[in-house]
Each structure stands twice: as structure tokens, then as C-alpha cells.
Design a protein around this motif. Structure first.
Motif, PDB file in Angstrom:
ATOM      1  N   UNK A   1       0.879  -1.165   0.000  1.00  0.00           N
ATOM      2  CA  UNK A   1       0.000   0.000   0.000  1.00  0.00           C
ATOM      3  C   UNK A   1       0.919   1.217   0.000  1.00  0.00           C
ATOM      4  N   UNK A   2       0.824   2.002  -1.059  1.00  0.00           N
ATOM      5  CA  UNK A   2       1.770   3.088  -1.277  1.00  0.00           C
ATOM      6  C   UNK A   2       1.059   4.434  -1.203  1.00  0.00           C
ATOM      7  N   UNK A   3       1.474   5.306  -0.291  1.00  0.00           N
ATOM      8  CA  UNK A   3       0.872   6.637  -0.216  1.00  0.00           C
ATOM      9  C   UNK A   3       1.219   7.443  -1.465  1.00  0.00           C
ATOM     10  N   UNK A   4       0.246   8.213  -1.944  1.00  0.00           N
ATOM     11  CA  UNK A   4       0.434   8.998  -3.162  1.00  0.00           C
ATOM     12  C   UNK A   4      -0.048  10.429  -2.965  1.00  0.00           C
TER      13      UNK A   4
ATOM     14  N   UNK B   1      11.585   5.303  -0.929  1.00  0.00           N
ATOM     15  CA  UNK B   1      10.165   5.102  -1.150  1.00  0.00           C
ATOM     16  C   UNK B   1       9.542   4.632   0.159  1.00  0.00           C
ATOM     17  N   UNK B   2       8.263   4.875   0.337  1.00  0.00           N
ATOM     18  CA  UNK B   2       7.585   4.411   1.542  1.00  0.00           C
ATOM     19  C   UNK B   2       6.370   3.591   1.145  1.00  0.00           C
ATOM     20  N   UNK B   3       6.157   2.514   1.903  1.00  0.00           N
ATOM     21  CA  UNK B   3       5.034   1.621   1.617  1.00  0.00           C
ATOM     22  C   UNK B   3       4.610   0.943   2.920  1.00  0.00           C
ATOM     23  N   UNK B   4       3.405   0.408   2.899  1.00  0.00           N
ATOM     24  CA  UNK B   4       2.846  -0.228   4.089  1.00  0.00           C
ATOM     25  C   UNK B   4       2.256  -1.576   3.710  1.00  0.00           C
ATOM     26  N   UNK B   5       2.177  -2.458   4.703  1.00  0.00           N
ATOM     27  CA  UNK B   5       1.627  -3.783   4.455  1.00  0.00           C
ATOM     28  C   UNK B   5       0.147  -3.877   4.814  1.00  0.00           C
ATOM     29  N   UNK B   6      -0.357  -2.949   5.637  1.00  0.00           N
ATOM     30  CA  UNK B   6      -1.782  -2.963   6.001  1.00  0.00           C
ATOM     31  C   UNK B   6      -2.329  -1.533   5.989  1.00  0.00           C
TER      32      UNK B   6
ATOM     33  N   UNK C   1       0.283   6.034  10.545  1.00  0.00           N
ATOM     34  CA  UNK C   1       1.440   6.898  10.290  1.00  0.00           C
ATOM     35  C   UNK C   1       1.071   8.100   9.421  1.00  0.00           C
ATOM     36  N   UNK C   2       0.309   7.877   8.373  1.00  0.00           N
ATOM     37  CA  UNK C   2       0.033   8.929   7.390  1.00  0.00           C
ATOM     38  C   UNK C   2      -1.281   9.671   7.622  1.00  0.00           C
ATOM     39  N   UNK C   3      -2.165   9.098   8.419  1.00  0.00           N
ATOM     40  CA  UNK C   3      -3.464   9.720   8.657  1.00  0.00           C
ATOM     41  C   UNK C   3      -4.533   9.096   7.783  1.00  0.00           C
TER      42      UNK C   3
ATOM     43  N   UNK D   1      -4.346   9.516   0.584  1.00  0.00           N
ATOM     44  CA  UNK D   1      -4.663   8.638  -0.546  1.00  0.00           C
ATOM     45  C   UNK D   1      -3.550   7.603  -0.741  1.00  0.00           C
ATOM     46  N   UNK D   2      -3.906   6.425  -1.230  1.00  0.00           N
ATOM     47  CA  UNK D   2      -2.924   5.377  -1.464  1.00  0.00           C
ATOM     48  C   UNK D   2      -3.374   4.491  -2.607  1.00  0.00           C
ATOM     49  N   UNK D   3      -2.414   3.746  -3.146  1.00  0.00           N
ATOM     50  CA  UNK D   3      -2.701   2.774  -4.199  1.00  0.00           C
ATOM     51  C   UNK D   3      -1.991   1.470  -3.841  1.00  0.00           C
ATOM     52  N   UNK D   4      -2.434   0.382  -4.461  1.00  0.00           N
ATOM     53  CA  UNK D   4      -1.753  -0.911  -4.305  1.00  0.00           C
ATOM     54  C   UNK D   4      -0.743  -1.040  -5.439  1.00  0.00           C
ATOM     55  N   UNK D   5       0.474  -1.440  -5.079  1.00  0.00           N
ATOM     56  CA  UNK D   5       1.512  -1.640  -6.083  1.00  0.00           C
ATOM     57  C   UNK D   5       2.329  -2.872  -5.738  1.00  0.00           C
ATOM     58  N   UNK D   6       2.742  -3.576  -6.752  1.00  0.00           N
ATOM     59  CA  UNK D   6       3.696  -4.655  -6.614  1.00  0.00           C
ATOM     60  C   UNK D   6       5.064  -4.023  -6.329  1.00  0.00           C
TER      61      UNK D   6
END
Length: 124
Positions: free
Chosen positions: A8-11, A32-37, A44-46, A50-55
Motif C-alpha cells: 500500500x503506497x501513499x500517493x 520510497x515508503x510503503x505499508x503492508x496494512x 502513520x500517514x493519517x 490517498x494510497x494505491x496498491x503496487x507490486x
């Protein structure tokens, strides 16, 4: 880092695209920053982030042109970027400020004060 199916990647949303959010390590290196849940991301981000799913491979290929080789997964703490300010007083929503850099004072050549041409003093 082990390969994960989806991150899960914040955008930052744009008009027709999104930009991946990045951070800086204490060394100054961009990452880069990403999250697993979703829970970790919102903690962390609030909740308004907004976020997207990325490989992981897709994320790395998107960060590579920026010279970013590292992805920090589930960071424990993120400091706000110096170029980010709250959007309309809404908690947790940020947008880069578009303030111009302060203008540098123009360097002007020092002028000597104008003096009237002097003629020899006459006794008088």
C-alpha cells in the motif's frame, strides 16, 4: 527485504496522475515508503492519505528514474516534509506549498558619490 505481493503506497494525487510519496532517511538519502496494512498506513500517514496498491517490482521501477533504490516498508515514524503545509486546516491532509524562494538582492556596483569638479581654491 523479502518480495511481497502487494504494498500500500501513499500517493499525492494530481489532475490525471498520482505521484508516489517519498521520504528522507536521517542520512539524507531519499527512500520510497510503503505499508503492508491499511491500519499501519493510516496510523502513520493519517486517514485522509490517498494510497494505491503496487507490486514491489512496479514500485521500484517507478522510483528508479528518481535515483531512489530503497523502499522503507512499514516505517515507524515519518517527519513532515519541510515543503508541506496543512490543506485548508484539514487534519492529516497535506499539499506541497508553492511558495517561491526568497529573491536574492541584486548585486549593484557601488557607485562613488557624485562630486562637483573642484577648481583650485582662490584666496579670498
Amino acid at each position: 527485504m523479502r518480495t511481497m505481493d502487494c504494498l500500500l503506497v501513499p500517493v499525492r494525487p494530481g489532475t490525471q496522475t498520482v505521484s508516489l510519496r517519498t521520504a528522507r532517511l536521517p542520512t539524507g538519502e531519499r527512500t520510497g515508503i510503503a505499508f503492508t496494512t491499511v491500519d499501519r498506513l493510516t496510523e502513520i500517514m493519517g486517514p485522509a492519505q490517498p494510497w494505491i496498491r503496487l507490486d514491489e517490482r512496479a514500485m521500484k521501477s517507478m522510483l528508479a528514474p528518481l535515483g531512489i533504490r530503497r523502499i522503507q516498508v512499514d516505517p515507524g515514524l515519518l517527519a513532515p516534509s519541510p515543503d508541506v503545509r496543512p490543506l485548508g486546516g484539514a487534519s492529516g491532509v497535506t499539499r506541497p506549498s508553492h511558495r517561491r524562494a526568497p529573491r536574492r538582492p541584486e548585486r549593484r556596483a557601488r557607485r562613488r558619490p557624485a562630486t562637483a569638479s573642484r577648481s583650485p581654491a582662490s584666496p579670498g
